[in-house]
Scaffold this motif. Sequence first.
Motif, PDB file in Angstrom:
ATOM      1  N   LYS A  69      51.078  15.409  70.497  1.00 49.25           N
ATOM      2  CA  LYS A  69      50.403  16.347  71.408  1.00 49.25           C
ATOM      3  C   LYS A  69      49.664  15.623  72.525  1.00 49.25           C
ATOM      4  CE  LYS A  69      47.894  18.057  68.165  1.00 49.25           C
ATOM      5  NZ  LYS A  69      48.378  17.133  67.115  1.00 49.25           N
ATOM      6  N   SER A  71      41.588  19.323  72.473  1.00 48.21           N
ATOM      7  CA  SER A  71      40.603  20.113  71.710  1.00 48.21           C
ATOM      8  C   SER A  71      40.235  19.423  70.406  1.00 48.21           C
ATOM      9  CB  SER A  71      41.156  21.509  71.420  1.00 48.21           C
ATOM     10  OG  SER A  71      42.387  21.421  70.709  1.00 48.21           O
ATOM     11  N   TYR A 131      36.467  18.594  67.664  1.00 45.27           N
ATOM     12  CA  TYR A 131      36.297  18.677  66.199  1.00 45.27           C
ATOM     13  C   TYR A 131      35.988  17.290  65.632  1.00 45.27           C
ATOM     14  CZ  TYR A 131      38.180  23.402  66.460  1.00 45.27           C
ATOM     15  OH  TYR A 131      38.357  24.739  66.769  1.00 45.27           O
ATOM     16  N   ARG A 132      36.633  16.282  66.188  1.00 43.45           N
ATOM     17  CA  ARG A 132      36.385  14.918  65.719  1.00 43.45           C
ATOM     18  C   ARG A 132      34.962  14.478  66.047  1.00 43.45           C
ATOM     19  NH1 ARG A 132      40.873  11.794  64.382  1.00 43.45           N
ATOM     20  NH2 ARG A 132      42.855  12.932  64.417  1.00 43.45           N
ATOM     21  N   VAL A 186      37.632  15.537  59.224  1.00 40.46           N
ATOM     22  CA  VAL A 186      37.675  16.541  60.298  1.00 40.46           C
ATOM     23  C   VAL A 186      38.276  17.868  59.847  1.00 40.46           C
ATOM     24  CG1 VAL A 186      39.879  15.732  61.246  1.00 40.46           C
ATOM     25  CG2 VAL A 186      38.220  16.886  62.737  1.00 40.46           C
ATOM     26  N   SER A 187      39.200  17.838  58.919  1.00 36.54           N
ATOM     27  CA  SER A 187      39.796  19.111  58.462  1.00 36.54           C
ATOM     28  C   SER A 187      38.752  19.993  57.785  1.00 36.54           C
ATOM     29  CB  SER A 187      40.953  18.838  57.509  1.00 36.54           C
ATOM     30  OG  SER A 187      41.997  18.168  58.192  1.00 36.54           O
ATOM     31  N   ARG A 220      34.386  26.416  65.073  1.00 38.81           N
ATOM     32  CA  ARG A 220      35.541  26.795  65.884  1.00 38.81           C
ATOM     33  C   ARG A 220      35.106  27.628  67.084  1.00 38.81           C
ATOM     34  NH1 ARG A 220      39.949  24.990  63.740  1.00 38.81           N
ATOM     35  NH2 ARG A 220      41.196  25.895  65.406  1.00 38.81           N
ATOM     36  N   ARG A 236      45.802  22.859  68.094  1.00 42.08           N
ATOM     37  CA  ARG A 236      46.565  23.582  67.066  1.00 42.08           C
ATOM     38  C   ARG A 236      46.736  25.047  67.440  1.00 42.08           C
ATOM     39  NH1 ARG A 236      45.873  19.032  65.804  1.00 42.08           N
ATOM     40  NH2 ARG A 236      46.006  18.014  63.770  1.00 42.08           N
ATOM     41  N   ASP A 237      45.682  25.608  68.043  1.00 36.85           N
ATOM     42  CA  ASP A 237      45.653  27.066  68.283  1.00 36.85           C
ATOM     43  C   ASP A 237      45.379  27.394  69.747  1.00 36.85           C
ATOM     44  OD1 ASP A 237      42.171  27.746  67.302  1.00 36.85           O
ATOM     45  OD2 ASP A 237      43.097  26.051  68.351  1.00 36.85           O
ATOM     46  N   MET A 238      45.742  26.478  70.641  1.00 33.36           N
ATOM     47  CA  MET A 238      45.485  26.755  72.061  1.00 33.36           C
ATOM     48  C   MET A 238      46.284  27.974  72.527  1.00 33.36           C
ATOM     49  SD  MET A 238      43.284  24.466  72.962  1.00 33.36           S
ATOM     50  CE  MET A 238      42.642  24.818  71.331  1.00 33.36           C
ATOM     51  N   ARG A 262      46.940  16.585  55.702  1.00 33.10           N
ATOM     52  CA  ARG A 262      46.224  17.174  56.839  1.00 33.10           C
ATOM     53  C   ARG A 262      46.943  18.447  57.311  1.00 33.10           C
ATOM     54  NH1 ARG A 262      44.311  15.338  62.157  1.00 33.10           N
ATOM     55  NH2 ARG A 262      45.688  13.559  62.237  1.00 33.10           N
ATOM     56  N   ASP A 287      45.179  21.989  57.514  1.00 34.81           N
ATOM     57  CA  ASP A 287      45.089  22.646  58.826  1.00 34.81           C
ATOM     58  C   ASP A 287      45.951  23.902  58.907  1.00 34.81           C
ATOM     59  OD1 ASP A 287      43.532  20.495  59.534  1.00 34.81           O
ATOM     60  OD2 ASP A 287      45.131  19.423  60.564  1.00 34.81           O
ATOM     61  N   GLN A 301      45.421  27.155  60.971  1.00 40.68           N
ATOM     62  CA  GLN A 301      45.459  27.245  62.432  1.00 40.68           C
ATOM     63  C   GLN A 301      46.685  26.572  63.017  1.00 40.68           C
ATOM     64  OE1 GLN A 301      42.544  26.081  60.856  1.00 40.68           O
ATOM     65  NE2 GLN A 301      42.527  23.901  61.184  1.00 40.68           N
TER      66      GLN A 301
HETATM   67  N1  LIG Z   1      42.644  23.293  68.342  1.00 38.33           N
HETATM   68  C1  LIG Z   1      42.444  22.521  67.244  1.00 38.33           C
HETATM   69  C2  LIG Z   1      42.505  21.119  67.350  1.00 38.33           C
HETATM   70  C3  LIG Z   1      42.290  20.374  66.219  1.00 38.33           C
HETATM   71  N2  LIG Z   1      42.019  21.003  65.051  1.00 38.33           N
HETATM   72  C4  LIG Z   1      41.754  20.214  63.848  1.00 38.33           C
HETATM   73  C5  LIG Z   1      43.018  19.710  63.217  1.00 38.33           C
HETATM   74  C6  LIG Z   1      42.690  18.321  62.814  1.00 38.33           C
HETATM   75  O1  LIG Z   1      42.334  18.299  61.444  1.00 38.33           O
HETATM   76  C7  LIG Z   1      41.470  17.930  63.618  1.00 38.33           C
HETATM   77  C8  LIG Z   1      41.729  16.870  64.648  1.00 38.33           C
HETATM   78  O2  LIG Z   1      42.759  17.289  65.484  1.00 38.33           O
HETATM   79  P1  LIG Z   1      43.697  16.178  66.202  1.00 38.33           P
HETATM   80  O3  LIG Z   1      42.782  15.300  67.008  1.00 38.33           O
HETATM   81  O4  LIG Z   1      44.335  15.438  65.074  1.00 38.33           O
HETATM   82  O5  LIG Z   1      44.651  16.974  67.049  1.00 38.33           O
HETATM   83  O6  LIG Z   1      40.974  19.095  64.232  1.00 38.33           O
HETATM   84  C9  LIG Z   1      41.981  22.374  64.949  1.00 38.33           C
HETATM   85  O7  LIG Z   1      41.745  22.923  63.837  1.00 38.33           O
HETATM   86  N3  LIG Z   1      42.192  23.115  66.058  1.00 38.33           N
END
Ligand SMILES: Nc1ccn([C@H]2C[C@H](O)[C@@H](COP(=O)(O)O)O2)c(=O)n1
Length: 255
Positions: A45, A63, A67-68, A131-132, A141, A160-162, A205, A209, A212
């Motif tokens: 991504k 995004s 969360y991180r 982070v999860s 969120r 994930r949910d854009m 993960r 996740d 979402q």
């Molecule tokens: N829009 C989002 C972006 C990320 N997350 C969660 C999923 C992962 O556990 C964590 C880090 O995301 P990454 O940097 O690996 O893309 O954040 C989410 O729930 N929704």
Amino acid sequence: MTHGLWRSSYTVLCGPYASYGWGAAVRHRLRGVIVTIDGVAASGKSSVSGGVASALGIPYVSSGLLYRAATLLALEAGLDLHQTADLEAAVLQELARHTLVLEPLAAGNRVWEGQREITERLHSTRIDKGVSIIAVMPRVRAWVDDQLRALPAPFVAEGRDMGTAVFPEASAKFYLTASPRIRAERRAKERPEDIPAIEAALTRRDELDRAQIAPAPDALVIDTGPLDLQGVIDLILSKLALSNSALSKPTHQTS
Ligand SMILES: Nc1ccn([C@H]2C[C@H](O)[C@@H](COP(=O)(O)O)O2)c(=O)n1
Ligand SMILES: Nc1ncnc2c1ncn2[C@@H]1O[C@H](COP(=O)(O)OP(=O)(O)OP(=O)(O)O)[C@@H](O)[C@H]1O
């Protein structure tokens, strides 16, 4: 120059977008446009979003970094992500105590906590493991979504949910997938860990996740397994060029 302040109960400054050599015609067509690129962990991504955004001359926003960053603040505050009573309230308290700045630059996103840049601290196995837990908290969120929706378009938003929860009205939506093994092989080039261990962590993960992770019904799903990085970027750019309406249908009405 910053493009506005993301003010809510937490102040997140929208960092200065790097200036781009926009042609007037391109700039006009892209006004108000949001492109979303979602996908599973390590599906590409960030790399793909950066390539697409750079080709379009617009910023991209990761995004997941928000969360991180919330996870890092929790860990630095000594919160036990498995034992702390009302962990969500404790995390929100940390978010209120710190000023997080997401700086979407052409070369990639940078994250600041006050004057301290924390970007390099956000991609570690320790953060991956925590982070999860943070990312499933509804009020965290909501905080992330507020920051993202305050961002001035145009931009590419990856996560994930854009394309589902955050920008359902986005001009164009894409969703990246690849097998856990392929994703692990790619990630192994970045981190000195063995591939089976990375694959197991990615699968875990994905499972954490899952709430979402579903692609938007109108997203183009791309299996990136057979393609190299530039191949995925070029495919998305070709789809954007072909779907002329995507780039002439602003997501945000602009004055
Ligand atoms: N829009 C989002 C972006 C990320 N997350 C969660 C999923 C992962 O556990 C964590 C880090 O995301 P990454 O940097 O690996 O893309 O954040 C989410 O729930 N929704
Ligand atoms: N199609 C591809 N072919 C080969 N390598 C790729 C491809 N896409 C991404 N990569 C590489 O895979 C690794 C992971 O990509 P990236 O960090 O962009 O994934 P991500 O989905 O943003 O990860 P995360 O979910 O952890 O944030 C990077 O080293 C990237 O260069």
